[in-house]
Motif scaffolding. Structure first.
Motif, short mmCIF file in Angstrom:
data_model
loop_
_atom_site.label_atom_id
_atom_site.label_comp_id
_atom_site.label_asym_id
_atom_site.label_seq_id
_atom_site.Cartn_x
_atom_site.Cartn_y
_atom_site.Cartn_z
N HIS A 129 114.12 39.83 59.75
CA HIS A 129 112.84 40.48 60.01
C HIS A 129 111.94 40.47 58.77
O HIS A 129 110.73 40.28 58.86
CB HIS A 129 113.08 41.91 60.50
N LYS B 275 110.62 36.77 58.23
CA LYS B 275 109.55 36.44 59.16
C LYS B 275 108.26 37.19 58.81
O LYS B 275 107.16 36.63 58.89
CB LYS B 275 109.98 36.75 60.59
N HIS C 280 104.78 35.43 58.04
CA HIS C 280 103.63 35.75 58.89
C HIS C 280 102.42 36.13 58.03
O HIS C 280 101.30 35.67 58.27
CB HIS C 280 103.98 36.90 59.84
N LYS D 276 98.57 44.23 66.06
CA LYS D 276 99.92 43.75 66.34
C LYS D 276 99.93 42.82 67.54
O LYS D 276 100.60 41.78 67.54
CB LYS D 276 100.84 44.95 66.58
N ALA D 277 99.17 43.19 68.58
CA ALA D 277 99.11 42.36 69.78
C ALA D 277 98.47 41.00 69.48
O ALA D 277 98.93 39.96 69.98
CB ALA D 277 98.32 43.08 70.88
N ARG E 241 98.46 39.46 66.59
CA ARG E 241 99.39 38.67 65.79
C ARG E 241 100.45 38.02 66.68
O ARG E 241 100.82 36.86 66.49
CB ARG E 241 100.05 39.55 64.73
N LYS E 242 100.95 38.79 67.65
CA LYS E 242 101.94 38.24 68.57
C LYS E 242 101.34 37.08 69.34
O LYS E 242 101.98 36.04 69.53
CB LYS E 242 102.41 39.34 69.54
N LEU E 243 100.10 37.24 69.78
CA LEU E 243 99.41 36.18 70.51
C LEU E 243 99.19 34.97 69.61
O LEU E 243 99.37 33.82 70.03
CB LEU E 243 98.08 36.72 71.03
N ASN F 13 102.39 32.89 69.12
CA ASN F 13 103.02 32.35 70.33
C ASN F 13 102.10 31.41 71.10
O ASN F 13 102.60 30.55 71.84
CB ASN F 13 103.45 33.49 71.26
N LEU G 185 102.94 37.52 77.40
CA LEU G 185 102.77 38.20 76.12
C LEU G 185 102.23 39.62 76.27
O LEU G 185 102.01 40.31 75.28
CB LEU G 185 101.84 37.39 75.21
#
Length: 311
Positions: free
Chosen positions: A118, A121, A125, A141-142, A144-146, A149, A183
């Motif tokens: 963790h 990564k 990131h 956070k959302a 970054r996830k998007l 991915n 996602l």
């Protein structure tokens, strides 16, 4: 992370373990060397971790780092699609690994490989977000996830359309809905992120014009928030939750629940794969996979409550 030049061997040198790793400038030699370094057994890992924790033994810390350098190389390969040098990705991942070793608590019963993944990564990131473009394209956070991915998911689709202006492949409405659902984000956010990823770079500080007049660019309107007090406090709180908070939350669980959570969320094998599946844990405890899932859900709720109290 600087390394001293020396030939790689298969044994850990007691005087200077860093001498086993060649300079990072020779990337192929570096990767070959770290892949030949021996892994630590559980007993060796526990012993070195205790020596570092209790006696601040830097040689023991070095051995912990050395035995996990191959993990950094493996994880860094997942981010080669962003156009950044592999060596730089490894460097940043090594920083995350050293942070993990510094904060690792051997008394918690979790292997360092699970804990370090963790941190590695997270550091990579941050590096990508700071260097992929001059201005960050992801903030929440959302987002970054998007961001991390969307590129890989888009490669799995067959492009249905070509943008008339940029001549780049674009997602169809159906593919946008699929990404948003998988996602757990709004389809508008998918469209916005795809647009931002496909957009061109903007020169923040343009050169003076031919007549000597100073040109003004976006940089003139950007504020430096690197040392903004609120951001610094939030950063420290995130670090605390990622270390002490997780440790405290795990300690609140019974032995079975804790093992299930660790295997499902924290365990990482040498090949990069995850821990045990619901069915494997069900066979171990002699219950159904659904029962394991129920225990996992209850444990996660309890950990969430513990994290809220810790914050």
């Amino acid at each position: 992370m600087a390394f001293q030049s020396a030939s790689a061997t298969t044994a850990l040198a007691p005087a200077n373990p860093w001498a086993l790793v060649p300079p990072l400038g020779n990337l192929d030699a570096y990767i070959s060397a770290v892949n030949r370094l021996p892994l630590l057994t559980l007993e060796e890992e526990q012993r070195y971790a205790q020596q570092f924790k209790k006696d601040n033994d830097l040689e023991a810390a070095g051995r912990l780092v050395l035995s996990h350098l191959r993990l950094v190389v493996s994880i860094s390969r997942q981010y080669l699609g962003y156009g950044l040098p592999h060596g730089d990705l490894i460097q940043e991942g090594n920083v995350g690994l050293m942070k993990a070793v510094k904060r690792f608590d051997p008394d918690q019963g979790v292997r360092l490989v699970s804990y370090a993944m963790h941190w590695i990564k997270a550091e990579i990131h941050e590096y990508i977000l700071k260097n992929w473009r001059m201005v960050k394209v992801a903030t929440t956070k959302a987002q970054r996830k998007l961001f991390f991915n969307l590129r890989s998911m888009k490669q799995g689709f067959k492009a249905d359309a070509i943008d008339a202006d940029t001549h780049r492949e674009t997602l169809s409405d159906h593919e946008i809905d699929m990404v948003a659902e998988q996602l757990n984000v709004k389809r508008e956010e998918v469209i916005e992120m795809e647009t931002r990823l496909a957009g061109g770079d903007v020169l923040l500080d343009p050169a003076p014009s031919d007549d000597g007049e100073q040109a003004f660019g976006p940089i003139a309107y950007l504020a430096d928030t690197a040392h903004e007090p609120t951001a610094m406090i939030e950063s420290r709180q995130r670090d605390a939750l990622a270390t002490d908070g997780i440790t405290s939350a795990l300690a609140s669980l019974d032995a079975r629940s804790r093992r299930i959570v660790e295997q499902r969320w924290l365990q990482v094998n040498d090949d990069g794969s995850g821990g045990m599946t619901l069915h494997e844990l069900a066979a171990e405890y002699g219950v159904s996979a659904e029962r394991i899932r129920q225990i996992e859900v209850a444990a996660m709720k309890k950990m969430k409550k513990a994290l809220v109290e810790h914050a």
